[in-house]
Design a protein around this motif. Structure first.
Motif: not given
Length: 793
Positions: A216, A230, A260
């Motif tokens: 991220w 993620y 993300d």
């Protein structure tokens, strides 16, 4: 008028296997792990792992085995854990792997019970730990941490060597459980340092088929060296007290192909996302390691998460395209006592958030003391689906409908998606999000147009209302042992092979009547205990079923097979456990105390969830009532995993007010102007004090459950702090079994509770109102968890 919801499945523009990535398993393993740009494989088949975070150094070692089996029973297939450096080497040169720090024993227990292990080796972990897990002596060196500064690497190298020594022989080459290793954590802008750390770990002797990194915040990674993982949370403790529900959380309740989350860890890095948010989408599959299984509380911000929040998040991510469900945390814990200082993240250590000294419960599916939470059952239902159908879902693309929400403020457009291989698939709907309820969607039907000229599916046969708060997965053209199920307005749970037939178990969606559509060409005969059978356009529609344990539709297939379709109501489905025991495959409905295979397993005292292992099991026989069960192929109902829910007859606890609270301490702010937790001195002077009489004969596993109001609560045995909590309207559980027994008998248990100042810049959930401004124990009771006697009838 029926509302049109249409989705045209695109023709894939990639090869079926896409690009194979340069990650290799140990040679000669029987189930080699691989990865391509779209999914993971194991033993040559698509593989959909479910990982759950459990920090061994935050939990008593004597209870690890039971808790691991409970995780396994919840459908977790891999256990992830930070290796928190400061927990092991608070004092330089004194590296401890004893007791609750026994990394090797923890990994061996995972292996014993068929669980994969994912060490997250750091060296920086975060994990709401002091210094992010870096020991003080490292920070006192003349070096720049988390860089390739040689002085920093000189400190890390012996730590990596110590880890490698603990894990020696537990790699895949030796039949061990380690399937992945995470390097560092949330380091977004130093790909060179990440590669240096990976090489150092390899040189130390660590080995795994997959090496990973958190992805991220627009992370930059060394090419093809680390698999990006993620995350996504339903709530945050690290944002501002008055900031409202963050958009970075709201986005996770929409079907999208953006992976993300720029919000995770944004309190410790610039908020501007660096790089492309989906820079790896064409190269790596969508895998996760931090889907929120709950949320911690900080002093200035104390969010509450509900089971439906976590369930909707998890299911939505599968619909978005996830091929690896990784939950943080799946199991809560307690910070160990530091030798030199407390070990939690705090303003005193320069962090923007003050965390409780001890509790790291995280509102997780399994709590700080191993409590089952409703979230456990929400997620377990999804994990049962993945256990049986994950190998089908993993290679399927995620397709989004033509009409979808215009933005994060759109609460009117129905949110849905399809995972499909172009021929069959699964339809995902999410009509739930926290804080801002979504409306009912009446007159709803879905049309899915598959490529290659095959007939579109429009379902159900009559429009339905999708209720507010609903989230579900429905099968499309699912093959069940020769029967083609065109659709079902019920979610697949699992399959069970019983007496030569395959039974597909489904969970009805609350508020939507179940309908089954069978491809007539695959059916020889059908019988149903209730409902109507209607032939329509080459299909047999089964309608009018009353979901329950007797809602079994029996089908003789055109190719001579036998199939059952069992439609449970949603509440009963959440009690379902599947596995093999006593030589046969069984579906256990724990609250009903029945087994669906025409035999009975009596669960004595079964007034709550049992731990029934879902997936392949230990190499030794399970033990029931102290006796090994012969012929049990899977690890089910072991003596370690038959702890249940609270009994109905909980006992009031005797609590005496010793001293009423004085005026609430004046608010103090610290890092970034955020409210700081009250100083220790206030607990000695103005906190309300209560004494709790602790019976000497409490059964093992008993908890003290407090319904309370206030700001901060602390529990003491003598002068030792043994438990703490920030008020958010939730109950406060304390486990007497964890407390020093001799001191507890001599000193008793004391509670000290501070009231919340009316002007404190603190976020407390609205449902708690102003209750925290008084320091009071409203109710106290002993919650006893039973152990069941289990036997074949």
């Amino acid at each position: 008028m029926t509302r049109p919801h249409r989705l045209r499945v695109p023709i894939p523009d990639h090869a079926p296997e896409a690009g194979h990535l340069p990650f290799a398993d140990a040679p000669g393993v029987p189930d080699p792990i691989g990865i391509n740009s779209r999914w993971l494989t194991r033993g040559g088949r698509p593989w959909f792992p479910v990982s759950g975070e459990f920090h061994y150094s935050r939990y008593p070692a004597a209870e690890w085995e039971e808790e691991l089996l409970k995780m396994k029973a919840g459908g977790v297939t891999a256990v992830a854990s930070y290796l928190i450096w400061i927990h092991h080497e608070e004092i330089e040169g004194r590296v401890r792997f004893d007791g609750d720090r026994d990394l090797r024993r923890f990994a061996e227990l995972c292996a014993r019970h068929g669980l994969d292990f994912i060490p997250r080796v750091g060296p920086w972990s975060h994990a709401e730990v002091r210094n992010g897990g870096l020991p003080h002596w490292v920070l006192s060196r003349d070096c720049v941490p988390r860089t390739d500064d040689p002085a920093y690497l000189d400190a890390v190298r012996p730590w990596f060597a110590a880890i490698a020594g603990q894990l020696r022989g537990l790699d895949r080459a030796h039949g061990g459980p380690i399937v992945a290793i995470q390097i560092e954590n949330e380091l977004y802008d130093q790909p060179g340092h990440l590669l240096t750390l990976k090489r150092m770990a390899q040189e130390a002797g660590m080995s795994a088929p997959l090496w990973t990194s958190t992805a991220w915040g627009g992370v930059q990674l060394p090419p093809d060296e680390l698999v990006p993982l993620y995350g996504g949370y339903t709530e945050t403790f690290w944002t501002e007290a008055d900031g409202g529900w963050p958009d970075t959380c709201r986005k996770h309740f929409f079907f999208t192909h953006q992976r993300d989350d720029e919000g995770i860890g944004a309190d410790l890095r610039p908020t501007t996302v660096r790089g492309e948010p989906d820079a790896f989408a064409d190269r790596f599959p969508w895998a996760t390691c931090e889907l929120g299984g709950g949320m911690a509380v900080s002093y200035h911000r104390r969010p509450r998460v509900e089971p439906a929040d976590i369930g909707a998040l998890g299911l939505t991510k599968i619909g978005c395209g996830s091929v690896w469900q990784g939950f943080y945390m799946f199991h809560g814990g307690t910070n160990p006592a530091g030798v030199l200082t407390p070990l939690q993240e705090s303003h005193a250590t320069g962090y923007p958030n003050d965390l409780p000294v001890l509790t790291y419960d995280f509102q997780a599916p399994l709590g700080e003391y191993g409590q089952y939470r409703p979230t456990y059952h929400e997620l377990r239902l999804q994990h049962l689906l993945l256990a049986d159908f994950g190998d089908r879902i993993a290679p399927m693309d995620s397709a989004l409908p033509e009409r979808r929400p215009a933005g994060q403020g759109d609460r009117e457009t129905l949110r849905w998606a399809v995972r499909t291989d172009g021929v069959s698939g699964f339809l995902f709907v999410n009509n739930h999000q926290p804080h801002e309820p979504l409306p009912d969607h009446p007159d709803t039907a879905f049309t899915v147009e598959f490529p290659h000229g095959s007939e579109a599916l429009t379902l159900p046969s009559a429009a339905v209302t999708v209720p507010s708060g609903a989230y579900f997965c429905w099968p499309l053209r699912l093959d069940v042992a020769g029967l083609r199920l065109e659709w079902a307005t019920a979610q697949p749970v699992c399959t069970v092979d019983v007496d030569g037939r395959t039974v597909l178990v489904l969970s009805a969606t609350d508020g939507i009547r179940p309908e089954l559509a069978l491809d007539s060409s695959t059916v020889a005969s059908v019988s149903a205990p209730s409902g109507d059978l209607t032939p329509v356009d080459g299909r047999l529609l089964v309608t009018g079923l009353r979901p329950g344990t007797d809602a079994l539709v029996e089908v003789d297939t055109a190719d001579g097979g036998r199939v059952g379709l069992l439609v449970l109501d949603a509440a009963t489905a959440r009690t379902a456990y599947r596995g093999r025991a006593w030589g046969a495959e069984r579906l256990v409905l724990s609250e009903a105390g029945v087994v669906f295979d025409h035999e009975e397993v009596r669960l004595h005292g079964a007034d709550g969830p049992v731990s029934f292992a879902v997936l392949p099991a230990p190499g030794r026989a399970p033990v029931v009532d102290g006796t090994a069960v012969a012929g049990a192929a899977d690890g089910v109902f072991t003596r370690y995993a038959v702890q249940g829910a609270p009994t109905a007859g909980d006992t009031p606890a005797q609590v005496t007010l010793v001293r009423p609270a004085g005026p609430a301490p004046e608010p103090v702010t610290g890092v970034q102007g955020r409210a700081s937790a009250p100083a220790d001195k206030h607990f000695d002077s103005v906190a309300a004090e209560y004494r709790v009489e602790v019976p000497a004969d409490l059964p093992p596993g008993t908890l003290l459950r407090l319904r309370w109001t206030g700001d901060v609560g602390r529990a003491y045995v003598g002068e030792a702090l043994v438990a703490d909590q920030f008020f958010s309207g939730r109950v406060w559980d304390i486990g007497p079994g964890r407390l020093p027994a001799d001191a507890l008998r001599a000193e008793g248990l004391r509670l000290r509770i501070l009231p919340l100042h009316a002007d404190a810049p603190v976020y407390v959930p609205e449902r708690a109102g102003t209750a925290g401004r008084t320091a009071d124990v409203v109710r106290a009771e002993w919650i006893t968890h039973r152990r069941w006697s289990v036997r074949a009838g």
